[in-house]
Write an enzyme that holds these catalytic residues in place. Sequence first.
Site: not given
Length: 293
Positions: A145, A169, A239, A242, A265, A274
């Site tokens: 990211r 994150k 992004h 990504r 994730h 995706y």
Amino acid sequence: MQETFLKYLEYEKRYSKHTILSYKLDLSQLSSYIKNTSPEFDLENANHLLIRGWIVSLVESEIQPKSINRKIASLRSYYKFLLRQGTIQKDPTSKIKILKTRRKLPQFVNEKDMNLLLDNCEFNNDFEGARDRLVLEMLYSTGIRLTELINLKGSNLNFHNRTIKVLGKRNKERVIPFSVSLEKVIKQYQVERNKLTNGYENQNLIVTGSGESCYPMLIYRIVKKYLNLFTTIDKRSPHVLRHTFATHLLNKGAELNAVKDLLGHSSLAATQVYTHNSLDKLKSVFDQAHPKA
């Protein structure tokens, strides 16, 4: 109680400052709505009718359903916290339903254009050229990211194993492998970076032309500048690279769980978007190869 909740998000949930600010704004907006429409209530004793009325007002203001759903998620977290603390006896958001949204497929750069960019683009033979190339290669080759790239330290690189340790994150660490070609780009950049800094040591890997820590808008400008030369897709942001990383991996047969782990994730649901893009590739292969297609 709001401040206690926000501290809980910061110190126990370890949410980012940006996320915490979003929660704070959502609670403040609902609080203002309650004060203006039903001053006998406040945030802690609001009922589901008040909350529903606020959501209706957001819809009438033409705020996007996705944004409204994020606000609903903030409220649910807040009232669940109050419930656990014993401040309230009933969750007023339990009857609140999220709005239906149209899920957009993530945009990505096709493989041909990405190869043209990285193989044929002429980068300046100086610090900025080396940095710009590294930014593009790093985003595309690792799928990290924007914030992860900005916060990446030189000490996070392991050239012996060719891996990068990334802090994602909620302060979750993950390790991403990188290729021999990316290793060369990193080392070329480090040579130019050492000339530039002249002894000034910034721990961050990516720095500005004055040796300071990088910032989001600079990365955006770099990515947009080069994508403008090689692709016609509408969105040209960090992004998107990504998205491109994930889509190209799946198109080449990578397992969904592996891509999930590389992207950082927390669940497969976020990664499965995706598969729609890679499905188009499978359909194309089927149409060309199957005798009954």
